[in-house]
Structure formats: structure tokens, C-alpha cells
Write a protein that holds these residues in place. Structure first.
Motif, PDB file in Angstrom:
ATOM      1  N   PHE A  67       0.827  -1.224   0.000  1.00 37.73           N
ATOM      2  CA  PHE A  67       0.000   0.000   0.000  1.00 37.73           C
ATOM      3  C   PHE A  67       0.853   1.263   0.000  1.00 37.73           C
ATOM      4  N   MET A  86       9.914   8.872   9.652  1.00 32.23           N
ATOM      5  CA  MET A  86       8.748   8.288   8.979  1.00 32.23           C
ATOM      6  C   MET A  86       8.710   8.685   7.512  1.00 32.23           C
ATOM      7  N   GLY A  93      12.045   5.172   3.280  1.00 31.43           N
ATOM      8  CA  GLY A  93      13.008   4.173   3.717  1.00 31.43           C
ATOM      9  C   GLY A  93      12.650   3.496   5.020  1.00 31.43           C
ATOM     10  N   SER A 128       9.970   5.036  13.271  1.00 34.74           N
ATOM     11  CA  SER A 128       8.916   4.140  12.793  1.00 34.74           C
ATOM     12  C   SER A 128       9.530   2.996  12.001  1.00 34.74           C
ATOM     13  N   THR A 129       9.109   1.791  12.305  1.00 39.85           N
ATOM     14  CA  THR A 129       9.643   0.628  11.589  1.00 39.85           C
ATOM     15  C   THR A 129       8.520  -0.319  11.184  1.00 39.85           C
ATOM     16  N   SER A 182       4.672   0.002  12.227  1.00 36.36           N
ATOM     17  CA  SER A 182       3.716  -0.071  11.115  1.00 36.36           C
ATOM     18  C   SER A 182       3.061  -1.441  11.172  1.00 36.36           C
ATOM     19  N   HIS A 199      -0.655  -2.478  10.690  1.00 28.68           N
ATOM     20  CA  HIS A 199      -1.530  -2.572   9.502  1.00 28.68           C
ATOM     21  C   HIS A 199      -2.346  -3.843   9.341  1.00 28.68           C
ATOM     22  N   GLU A 234       0.833   2.068  14.125  1.00 29.03           N
ATOM     23  CA  GLU A 234       0.273   2.708  12.929  1.00 29.03           C
ATOM     24  C   GLU A 234      -0.549   1.674  12.181  1.00 29.03           C
ATOM     25  N   PHE A 253      -6.023   5.610   4.491  1.00 24.06           N
ATOM     26  CA  PHE A 253      -5.138   5.279   3.377  1.00 24.06           C
ATOM     27  C   PHE A 253      -5.029   6.460   2.421  1.00 24.06           C
ATOM     28  N   ASN A 254      -3.805   6.854   2.134  1.00 19.66           N
ATOM     29  CA  ASN A 254      -3.585   7.943   1.186  1.00 19.66           C
ATOM     30  C   ASN A 254      -3.335   7.361  -0.187  1.00 19.66           C
ATOM     31  N   GLY A 256       3.145   7.802   3.335  1.00 20.74           N
ATOM     32  CA  GLY A 256       3.147   6.810   2.270  1.00 20.74           C
ATOM     33  C   GLY A 256       3.069   7.388   0.873  1.00 20.74           C
TER      34      GLY A 256
HETATM   35  N1  SAH Z   1       9.568   2.242   6.695  1.00 19.77           N
HETATM   36  C1  SAH Z   1       9.110   2.709   7.944  1.00 19.77           C
HETATM   37  C2  SAH Z   1       9.103   4.204   7.996  1.00 19.77           C
HETATM   38  C3  SAH Z   1       8.128   4.861   7.022  1.00 19.77           C
HETATM   39  S1  SAH Z   1       6.873   5.520   7.977  1.00 19.77           S
HETATM   40  C4  SAH Z   1       7.775   2.123   8.278  1.00 19.77           C
HETATM   41  O1  SAH Z   1       7.181   1.514   7.416  1.00 19.77           O
HETATM   42  O2  SAH Z   1       7.351   2.248   9.424  1.00 19.77           O
HETATM   43  C5  SAH Z   1       5.606   5.810   6.905  1.00 19.77           C
HETATM   44  C6  SAH Z   1       4.275   5.391   7.532  1.00 19.77           C
HETATM   45  O3  SAH Z   1       3.250   5.629   6.575  1.00 19.77           O
HETATM   46  C7  SAH Z   1       4.252   3.911   7.821  1.00 19.77           C
HETATM   47  O4  SAH Z   1       3.469   3.623   8.932  1.00 19.77           O
HETATM   48  C8  SAH Z   1       3.599   3.381   6.590  1.00 19.77           C
HETATM   49  O5  SAH Z   1       3.080   2.109   6.812  1.00 19.77           O
HETATM   50  C9  SAH Z   1       2.542   4.426   6.349  1.00 19.77           C
HETATM   51  N2  SAH Z   1       2.065   4.415   4.970  1.00 19.77           N
HETATM   52  C10 SAH Z   1       2.688   3.946   3.874  1.00 19.77           C
HETATM   53  N3  SAH Z   1       1.918   4.101   2.792  1.00 19.77           N
HETATM   54  C11 SAH Z   1       0.774   4.694   3.200  1.00 19.77           C
HETATM   55  C12 SAH Z   1      -0.393   5.151   2.511  1.00 19.77           C
HETATM   56  N4  SAH Z   1      -0.515   5.035   1.206  1.00 19.77           N
HETATM   57  N5  SAH Z   1      -1.361   5.719   3.244  1.00 19.77           N
HETATM   58  C13 SAH Z   1      -1.218   5.891   4.577  1.00 19.77           C
HETATM   59  N6  SAH Z   1      -0.128   5.494   5.260  1.00 19.77           N
HETATM   60  C14 SAH Z   1       0.856   4.901   4.593  1.00 19.77           C
END
Ligand code: SAH
Ligand code: SF4
Length: 391
Positions: free
Chosen positions: A134, A180, A183, A215-216, A237, A239, A280, A313-314, A358
Motif C-alpha cells: 500500500f 517516517m 526508507g 517508525s519501523t 507499522s 496494519h 500505525e 489510506f492515502n 506513504g
Molecule cells: N519504513 C518505515 C518508515 C516509514 S513511515 C515504516 O514503514 O514504518 C511511513 C508510515 O506511513 C508507515 O506507517 C507506513 O506504513 C505508512 N504508509 C505507507 N503508505 C501509506 C499510505 N498510502 N497511506 C497511509 N499510510 C501509509
């Protein structure tokens, strides 16, 4: 030699010399670099304060250093920030910068002002080796890790742009940092750790570990190290609350499953009611947003001091996922709230400039196929080493 180094010409000898970025050196490394030049240790303290407390970029402005020391330093070092390719201001006050690094790769960072704080979201890699289904960044293959200087440089650049010098001033606009951006910070662990230590150093910016959140996606062995080395706030993260779905949404789950992830968080040393882990959870229509999911979520994390962040969700160009309906997010949030977690829905910020979670993805030029193959091989080797570590 750091990737952040640049060429400079020595005026006297006419020889090309490498100037090193000071932004990647911690106090000990700075002291030894100065000792090599024959400069005494107290010069290190002075220089550190000019760079990290006052944000000075021109050695000739470092008035108490002495003329000879200043010109020597200028031939050996630089404190250049990443260049700004583009700055976009959202109607809600969010600012997004596309930054350009010395090899012309690009990364993004975002500043999000709130009533009680100003948060800078920084990147740790260009692209990401992980492929969360996503996430926009996940569609961009890793180009490379950011160096220590490129990580600290983002923070200095933001402070320049926000008028935040000297560090620690009362009305500063940047008060918090979140890792966040682009990467996976725990796949660039050493550089992220060293950069955060520099930013936390009391004689410099002095940002508290309580104001930094990493954030991981769940790199279990490095979560433990983060707790021991840095003690910063942790965001996960999550989800999905079942392995089958999480394997699909966050594929690193196939390696570190939910059970091992939850255990690593339980063991994270700094957690308390005052310093909770943030879960998250991106709300994707018909995928992970049922009321049964909400109930399973609160059960999964019960007993862990937690905040839950439901992220609508973006969307980004090319994705098939759709954001959950407001009514469904509401139902999900109510179950979470009844379990004792306050205001769990995160308002998306900077949507108009694609700065929301994201949505970050730079237009970095891809490497040639041969370079990419070499990089993939390196990543695979690191993965194998990592697998050995975790067994
Ligand atoms: N790689 C690390 C740091 C990035 S943080 C991680 O995944 O935690 C970016 C955050 O945005 C993460 O929680 C990720 O899951 C979330 N994210 C990624 N794509 C997204 C989307 N399209 N809409 C909303 N949140 C999203
Ligand atoms: Fe990488 Fe995080 Fe995006 Fe997953 S969510 S692809 S780990 S940046």
C-alpha cells in the motif's frame, strides 16, 4: 571517506583535496580529525557549538577559533546541507522539500506544524528495499542508504529554513523529529543511530530522545538495539492483526511474524504510560478495516502501553487500494476507543502536495541495471547476515 565528501582545490599546492563533511562526525570522531591536523581538543568543543548550536556554515564566522585554525578548517571540512530541488507549501501549513544529494539522488522531508509542536519527518534511505503493497515509497527500489551527514543535514536544512538558530531557542518551530519519511530506518541502522546521537548531543541541538520517534515495519533484532542504544520513541507499522494478511501488506512479516514483533515491543525498555509505543494502522477499504479486525487489534496489544494511530489510506497514482469509508473508520475507532485508546484517527496533512504518509517518492533516476544488480546482491547478503543474527 563519506559519500558526502566533495572535492576542493588546495590553493597552495594546487592539488585536489577531499573536504570532509563535518555533519557525519560525532564528538569523538571530530576530536580525532582535529588531532590529526594538530589542533587541540578544546577547538573541538568550539567547533561543535558553532556547527550544532549556532548553525554557522562559514568557517570565517567562527570568531573565537583564531584565523589560522579557521582557514585550515575551511580547506579540510565543509558543513554543506543537502540542496533544495523544490519546496512546496500546503494550505494547512505543511512544507515538503525535495532535497538533492551530492550524487544527484533525491529524497523528501516534510515539516508538519501543530498547535503544540512542529514535527519534521525525515528520510533514512532513497527508496526502500521492502515492498509494502500500500506504500508509494515501496514501489521505488532502494537506490541507497543515506549517510550520517545526509540524515543530520536534513535537520540542519530544516532549521535554516525555519529560522530556528540558535538551537533550543524558546520559540523554535521544529520541536520533534519522526523517522517516517522514505526508507526503513532499521535497514540503515548504524547511520540512523549515529545521526540521532549527534542530534541528541547536549552541547549541540540537544533534542531529547522523548521528541524523536522511529517508525519501523518491524525489523525485530534492530528494535532491541534501538531501545538499548537510543531509547527513542517507537512506532510500529502494524496494519494487520493476522499473519496471513500482514504477510501480504507488510511482507517483512514473513521473516519476523506478529508473535516475534509483539514480543520485541513488549521487551522495548522505555515503554511506560508516559512513553507509549505508537501502532500505525492504515485503513484500507475491505482489506483490514472490519470490526473483527478492530477487536483483534486491541486484544493483540493488550498490556502494552500503547497509542493507536489509524491512518486513512492515502491514495497514490497506480494503487488499487481505496481508503475505508468514514463510517467504517468511525466504527473501527469506536471499538478502539472503548478499549481505552484516545483520539486514534490521524488527520492527513499536506495531502494537496502529496506529503502525507506513504505518498513520498522521489523521482530519483534509477541506477543502471548492472549497478542495481550489484546493490540487490549486497542487500541479499545483508539479509543473510541478518537471518544469522536472528537465529
Ligand atoms: N519504513 C518505515 C518508515 C516509514 S513511515 C515504516 O514503514 O514504518 C511511513 C508510515 O506511513 C508507515 O506507517 C507506513 O506504513 C505508512 N504508509 C505507507 N503508505 C501509506 C499510505 N498510502 N497511506 C497511509 N499510510 C501509509
Ligand atoms: Fe518501506 Fe515503510 Fe513503505 Fe514498507 S511502509 S515500503 S517499510 S517505507
Amino acid at each position: 571517506m563519506e559519500t558526502g565528501d566533495i572535492m576542493a582545490t588546495n590553493m597552495e599546492t594546487g592539488e585536489a583535496q577531499q573536504r570532509r563533511s563535518l555533519l557525519g562526525l560525532d564528538r569523538a570522531a571530530l576530536d580525532s580529525a582535529l588531532a590529526e591536523l594538530g589542533l587541540p581538543k578544546f577547538r573541538g568543543s568550539q567547533l561543535w557549538r558553532w556547527v550544532w548550536r549556532h548553525g554557522i556554515t562559514d568557517f570565517s564566522d567562527m570568531t573565537d577559533l583564531g584565523k589560522d585554525a579557521r582557514s585550515l578548517l575551511a580547506t579540510q571540512f565543509h558543513v554543506d546541507r543537502p540542496a533544495v530541488s523544490r519546496r512546496q507549501n500546503s494550505i494547512d501549513g505543511t512544507i515538503k522539500w525535495l532535497i538533492r544529494l551530492e550524487d544527484n539522488q533525491e529524497a523528501e522531508m516534510v515539516y508538519i506544524p501543530d498547535e503544540d509542536r512542529g514535527t519534521l519527518c525525515i528520510s533514512s534511505q532513497i527508496g526502500c528495499t521492502l515492498t509494502c503493497s500500500f506504500c508509494h515509497t515501496g514501489t521505488q527500489r532502494l537506490v541507497r542508504n543515506l549517510t550520517i551527514a545526509e540524515i543530520t543535514g536534513q535537520i540542519l536544512l530544516a532549521m535554516d529554513e525555519l529560522g530556528d538558530w540558535p538551537a533550543g531557542k524558546i520559540d523554535r518551530r521544529l520541536t520533534n523529529i519522526v523517522l517516517m519519511g522514505m526508507g526503513e530506518p532499521l535497514y540503515n541502522y548504524d547511520n540512523v543511530r549515529d545521526a540521532m546521537k549527534i542530534i541528541m548531543s547536549g552541547e549541540g541541538i540537544g533534542l531529547s530522545k522523548r521528541r524523536i520517534t522511529l517508525s519501523t515495519s518491524g525489523i525485530v533484532p534492530e528494535i532491541e538495539k534501538t531501545g538499548a542504544d537510543l531509547g527513542v520513541n517507537l512506532a510500529i507499522s502494524l496494519h494487520a492483526v493476522h499473519d496471513a494478511l500482514r504477510d501480504e501488506l507488510v511482507p517483512i512479516n514473513r521473516k519476523y511474524n506478529l508473535e516475534s514483533l509483539i514480543q520485541a515491543v513488549r521487551d522495548y525498555p522505555i515503554l511506560s504510560n508516559a512513553r507509549r509505543v505508537t501502532w500505525e494502522y492504515v485503513m484500507i477499504k475491505g482489506v483490514n478495516d472490519s470490526e473483527a479486525d478492530a477487536r483483534a487489534l486491541v486484544k493483540l496489544i493488550s498490556g502494552i502501553p500503547s497509542k493507536i494511530n489509524l491512518i486513512p489510506f492515502n491514495p497514490w497514482p497506480g494503487t488499487d487500494y481505496v481508503c475505508s469509508d468514514d463510517a467504517q473508520i468511525d466504527k473501527f475507532a469506536k471499538i478502539v476507543m472503548r478499549a481505552g485508546y484516545a483520539s486514534p484517527v490521524r488527520t492527513p496533512r499536506g495531502r494537496d502536495i502529496l506529503a502525507a504518509c506513504g505518498q513520498l517518492k522521489s523521482d530519483s533516476v534509477r541506477l543502471r541495471a548492472s549497478q542495481q544488480a550489484a546493490l540487490d546482491a549486497k542487500a541479499a547478503a545483508a539479509e543473510t547476515a541478518d537471518a544469522h543474527l536472528s537465529t
